[in-house]
Design a protein around this motif. Structure first.
Motif, PDB file in Angstrom:
ATOM      1  N   LEU A 186       0.784  -1.231   0.000  1.00 22.51           N
ATOM      2  CA  LEU A 186       0.000   0.000   0.000  1.00 22.51           C
ATOM      3  C   LEU A 186       0.824   1.294   0.000  1.00 22.51           C
ATOM      4  O   LEU A 186       0.247   2.378  -0.081  1.00 22.51           O
ATOM      5  CB  LEU A 186      -0.947   0.002   1.208  1.00 22.51           C
ATOM      6  N   HIS A 187       2.140   1.203   0.100  1.00 21.64           N
ATOM      7  CA  HIS A 187       3.013   2.387   0.061  1.00 21.64           C
ATOM      8  C   HIS A 187       2.630   3.393   1.156  1.00 21.64           C
ATOM      9  O   HIS A 187       2.391   4.572   0.887  1.00 21.64           O
ATOM     10  CB  HIS A 187       2.965   3.052  -1.315  1.00 21.64           C
ATOM     11  N   LEU A 188       2.578   2.914   2.368  1.00 19.20           N
ATOM     12  CA  LEU A 188       2.188   3.762   3.496  1.00 19.20           C
ATOM     13  C   LEU A 188       3.395   4.511   4.049  1.00 19.20           C
ATOM     14  O   LEU A 188       4.510   3.998   4.041  1.00 19.20           O
ATOM     15  CB  LEU A 188       1.588   2.899   4.608  1.00 19.20           C
ATOM     16  N   ASP A 189       3.131   5.722   4.560  1.00 23.16           N
ATOM     17  CA  ASP A 189       4.195   6.427   5.265  1.00 23.16           C
ATOM     18  C   ASP A 189       4.333   5.828   6.666  1.00 23.16           C
ATOM     19  O   ASP A 189       3.416   5.181   7.184  1.00 23.16           O
ATOM     20  CB  ASP A 189       3.908   7.925   5.339  1.00 23.16           C
ATOM     21  N   GLN A 190       5.471   6.038   7.288  1.00 19.24           N
ATOM     22  CA  GLN A 190       5.785   5.359   8.541  1.00 19.24           C
ATOM     23  C   GLN A 190       4.936   5.831   9.716  1.00 19.24           C
ATOM     24  O   GLN A 190       4.678   5.083  10.654  1.00 19.24           O
ATOM     25  CB  GLN A 190       7.269   5.510   8.853  1.00 19.24           C
ATOM     26  N   LYS A 191       4.470   7.064   9.677  1.00 19.64           N
ATOM     27  CA  LYS A 191       3.601   7.537  10.754  1.00 19.64           C
ATOM     28  C   LYS A 191       2.268   6.798  10.718  1.00 19.64           C
ATOM     29  O   LYS A 191       1.721   6.413  11.767  1.00 19.64           O
ATOM     30  CB  LYS A 191       3.379   9.044  10.637  1.00 19.64           C
ATOM     31  N   THR A 192       1.744   6.570   9.516  1.00 17.88           N
ATOM     32  CA  THR A 192       0.501   5.806   9.377  1.00 17.88           C
ATOM     33  C   THR A 192       0.681   4.387   9.890  1.00 17.88           C
ATOM     34  O   THR A 192      -0.167   3.856  10.625  1.00 17.88           O
ATOM     35  CB  THR A 192       0.041   5.787   7.909  1.00 17.88           C
ATOM     36  N   VAL A 193       1.791   3.759   9.527  1.00 13.83           N
ATOM     37  CA  VAL A 193       2.070   2.394   9.995  1.00 13.83           C
ATOM     38  C   VAL A 193       2.165   2.365  11.519  1.00 13.83           C
ATOM     39  O   VAL A 193       1.629   1.460  12.172  1.00 13.83           O
ATOM     40  CB  VAL A 193       3.377   1.861   9.369  1.00 13.83           C
ATOM     41  N   TYR A 194       2.827   3.358  12.087  1.00 14.93           N
ATOM     42  CA  TYR A 194       2.981   3.417  13.546  1.00 14.93           C
ATOM     43  C   TYR A 194       1.622   3.424  14.236  1.00 14.93           C
ATOM     44  O   TYR A 194       1.391   2.672  15.205  1.00 14.93           O
ATOM     45  CB  TYR A 194       3.767   4.666  13.935  1.00 14.93           C
ATOM     46  N   TYR A 195       0.694   4.271  13.768  1.00 15.25           N
ATOM     47  CA  TYR A 195      -0.600   4.367  14.430  1.00 15.25           C
ATOM     48  C   TYR A 195      -1.484   3.154  14.157  1.00 15.25           C
ATOM     49  O   TYR A 195      -2.286   2.757  15.017  1.00 15.25           O
ATOM     50  CB  TYR A 195      -1.301   5.664  14.038  1.00 15.25           C
ATOM     51  N   LEU A 196      -1.348   2.536  13.002  1.00 15.80           N
ATOM     52  CA  LEU A 196      -2.088   1.293  12.748  1.00 15.80           C
ATOM     53  C   LEU A 196      -1.653   0.219  13.752  1.00 15.80           C
ATOM     54  O   LEU A 196      -2.487  -0.503  14.305  1.00 15.80           O
ATOM     55  CB  LEU A 196      -1.845   0.810  11.322  1.00 15.80           C
ATOM     56  N   ARG A 197      -0.371   0.125  13.982  1.00 15.63           N
ATOM     57  CA  ARG A 197       0.146  -0.857  14.933  1.00 15.63           C
ATOM     58  C   ARG A 197      -0.316  -0.519  16.349  1.00 15.63           C
ATOM     59  O   ARG A 197      -0.702  -1.399  17.119  1.00 15.63           O
ATOM     60  CB  ARG A 197       1.673  -0.920  14.862  1.00 15.63           C
ATOM     61  N   LEU A 198      -0.283   0.758  16.692  1.00 13.34           N
ATOM     62  CA  LEU A 198      -0.696   1.185  18.027  1.00 13.34           C
ATOM     63  C   LEU A 198      -2.182   0.956  18.252  1.00 13.34           C
ATOM     64  O   LEU A 198      -2.595   0.382  19.273  1.00 13.34           O
ATOM     65  CB  LEU A 198      -0.368   2.669  18.210  1.00 13.34           C
ATOM     66  N   PHE A 199      -3.010   1.388  17.300  1.00 17.37           N
ATOM     67  CA  PHE A 199      -4.462   1.303  17.461  1.00 17.37           C
ATOM     68  C   PHE A 199      -4.955  -0.135  17.505  1.00 17.37           C
ATOM     69  O   PHE A 199      -6.010  -0.417  18.081  1.00 17.37           O
ATOM     70  CB  PHE A 199      -5.167   2.034  16.319  1.00 17.37           C
ATOM     71  N   SER A 200      -4.217  -1.057  16.901  1.00 14.93           N
ATOM     72  CA  SER A 200      -4.669  -2.451  16.868  1.00 14.93           C
ATOM     73  C   SER A 200      -4.633  -3.123  18.235  1.00 14.93           C
ATOM     74  O   SER A 200      -5.288  -4.148  18.446  1.00 14.93           O
ATOM     75  CB  SER A 200      -3.832  -3.261  15.874  1.00 14.93           C
ATOM     76  N   THR A 201      -3.870  -2.531  19.176  1.00 11.78           N
ATOM     77  CA  THR A 201      -3.723  -3.171  20.486  1.00 11.78           C
ATOM     78  C   THR A 201      -4.020  -2.248  21.666  1.00 11.78           C
ATOM     79  O   THR A 201      -4.155  -2.726  22.791  1.00 11.78           O
ATOM     80  CB  THR A 201      -2.285  -3.708  20.673  1.00 11.78           C
ATOM     81  N   ILE A 202      -4.140  -0.964  21.444  1.00  8.85           N
ATOM     82  CA  ILE A 202      -4.243  -0.015  22.555  1.00  8.85           C
ATOM     83  C   ILE A 202      -5.507  -0.256  23.380  1.00  8.85           C
ATOM     84  O   ILE A 202      -6.552  -0.654  22.845  1.00  8.85           O
ATOM     85  CB  ILE A 202      -4.216   1.434  22.021  1.00  8.85           C
ATOM     86  N   ASP A 203      -5.411  -0.046  24.678  1.00 11.78           N
ATOM     87  CA  ASP A 203      -6.558  -0.123  25.574  1.00 11.78           C
ATOM     88  C   ASP A 203      -7.298   1.217  25.495  1.00 11.78           C
ATOM     89  O   ASP A 203      -6.758   2.254  25.879  1.00 11.78           O
ATOM     90  CB  ASP A 203      -6.081  -0.383  27.004  1.00 11.78           C
ATOM     91  N   ILE A 204      -8.525   1.201  24.971  1.00  7.69           N
ATOM     92  CA  ILE A 204      -9.264   2.442  24.772  1.00  7.69           C
ATOM     93  C   ILE A 204      -9.451   3.178  26.100  1.00  7.69           C
ATOM     94  O   ILE A 204      -9.462   4.412  26.143  1.00  7.69           O
ATOM     95  CB  ILE A 204     -10.640   2.176  24.127  1.00  7.69           C
ATOM     96  N   GLN A 205      -9.584   2.445  27.184  1.00  9.40           N
ATOM     97  CA  GLN A 205      -9.771   3.072  28.489  1.00  9.40           C
ATOM     98  C   GLN A 205      -8.581   3.930  28.885  1.00  9.40           C
ATOM     99  O   GLN A 205      -8.726   4.886  29.644  1.00  9.40           O
ATOM    100  CB  GLN A 205     -10.011   1.995  29.558  1.00  9.40           C
ATOM    101  N   LYS A 206      -7.401   3.595  28.384  1.00  7.48           N
ATOM    102  CA  LYS A 206      -6.188   4.311  28.761  1.00  7.48           C
ATOM    103  C   LYS A 206      -5.735   5.295  27.689  1.00  7.48           C
ATOM    104  O   LYS A 206      -4.615   5.811  27.744  1.00  7.48           O
ATOM    105  CB  LYS A 206      -5.067   3.302  29.056  1.00  7.48           C
ATOM    106  N   LEU A 207      -6.592   5.562  26.728  1.00  7.62           N
ATOM    107  CA  LEU A 207      -6.234   6.455  25.638  1.00  7.62           C
ATOM    108  C   LEU A 207      -6.058   7.876  26.146  1.00  7.62           C
ATOM    109  O   LEU A 207      -6.954   8.449  26.755  1.00  7.62           O
ATOM    110  CB  LEU A 207      -7.324   6.415  24.558  1.00  7.62           C
ATOM    111  N   GLY A 208      -4.895   8.432  25.886  1.00  8.76           N
ATOM    112  CA  GLY A 208      -4.650   9.823  26.250  1.00  8.76           C
ATOM    113  C   GLY A 208      -4.972  10.739  25.086  1.00  8.76           C
ATOM    114  O   GLY A 208      -5.715  10.378  24.174  1.00  8.76           O
TER     115      GLY A 208
END
Length: 262
Positions: A186-208
């Motif tokens: 998909l030719h993604l930029d690295q910031k997009t990849v970073y947040y995809l990886r983060l959002f896939s596992t982050i605990d929504i309750q602890k979202l800052g």
């Protein structure tokens, strides 16, 4: 009779004064319950007319996990006011509600997702970015739909750090050394990849606080839409409404006028 705790996801008019209420409940997952007379002006069940309201009701669960339950009275309620007053937030709330109702069969307990759902609506009510909240829910719902992209490491080398791109061929991220192995990545930029990886596992309750640029948000949404279109096969009308709303708002953005030469 039972005390039923849950969040109202959707309401549907039934006959002249009755209402069918779809609830995501703490004990039984998603159920549909009849609220007789809820549409009458002086009904004590008026509060169940409003979607995205947390309630504790005195009622009856569907018998033998089939058919309709019943709502007889409301014991407690809490309306997510900030979700309702903002059109954009309400649109994303509707998308989350639809995703949940499609992902899960009725009358099947979902305690983990009940907690996630309440956390998501709490975050929406705190006026966190609604697209970010919806994107987290969409990414974490993918395994429920039978789609489990590998966001953690390159399956070819096991690398967990470096520059990555998404590859449908390899069902997840691949590192830069393997980019030439998939011409359709998909030719993604690295910031997009970073947040995809983060959002896939982050605990929504602890979202800052998370502030993303429009470019990054578009990149994340593009990948999510790609996965839902191609692998889940699901494109709800709520998402199309959000897309049309964004396009409409874009047409009315006022661009600064160029200074005229003196």
């Amino acid at each position: 009779m039972a005390l039923i705790e849950g969040l109202i996801l959707q309401t549907t008019a039934y006959r002249e004064h009755d209402l069918l209420v779809k609830l995501f409940t703490k004990e039984a997952g998603i159920i549909t319950a009849m609220a007789r007379g809820a549409k009458k002006q002086k009904s004590q069940l008026t509060v169940v007319n409003q979607p995205y309201t947390w309630v504790v009701v005195d009622g009856v669960y569907p018998k033998n996990q089939q058919g309709l339950g019943f709502i007889n009275s409301v014991q407690e309620s809490r309306i997510y006011k900030n979700v309702l007053v903002d059109l954009t937030t309400a649109a994303y709330a509707a998308l989350i509600a639809k995703d949940l109702t499609v992902a899960f069969e009725e009358n099947e307990p979902q305690p983990v997702w009940y907690a996630k759902m309440l956390a998501a609506f709490d975050q929406l009510n705190q006026q966190k970015d609604p697209q970010v909240i919806a994107n987290i829910v969409e990414l974490q719902l993918l395994p429920v739909f039978g789609v489990s992209p590998n966001w953690q490491k390159d399956p070819l080398s096991g690398a967990e750090t470096g520059d990555f791109d998404y590859s449908e061929k390899y069902n997840g991220i691949i590192e830069k050394a393997h980019f030439d192995m998939d011409d359709h990545r998909l030719h993604l930029d690295q910031k997009t990849v970073y947040y995809l990886r983060l959002f896939s596992t982050i605990d929504i309750q602890k979202l800052g606080a998370i502030t993303l640029s429009p470019v990054t948000k578009r990149g994340i949404q593009r990948v999510i839409d790609y996965l839902y279109d191609r692998q889940v096969g699901f494109q709800p009308k709520e998402k199309r409404f959000i897309q049309k709303m964004a396009a409409f708002e874009g047409q009315f953005q006022i661009k600064p006028r160029k200074k005229e030469q003196e």
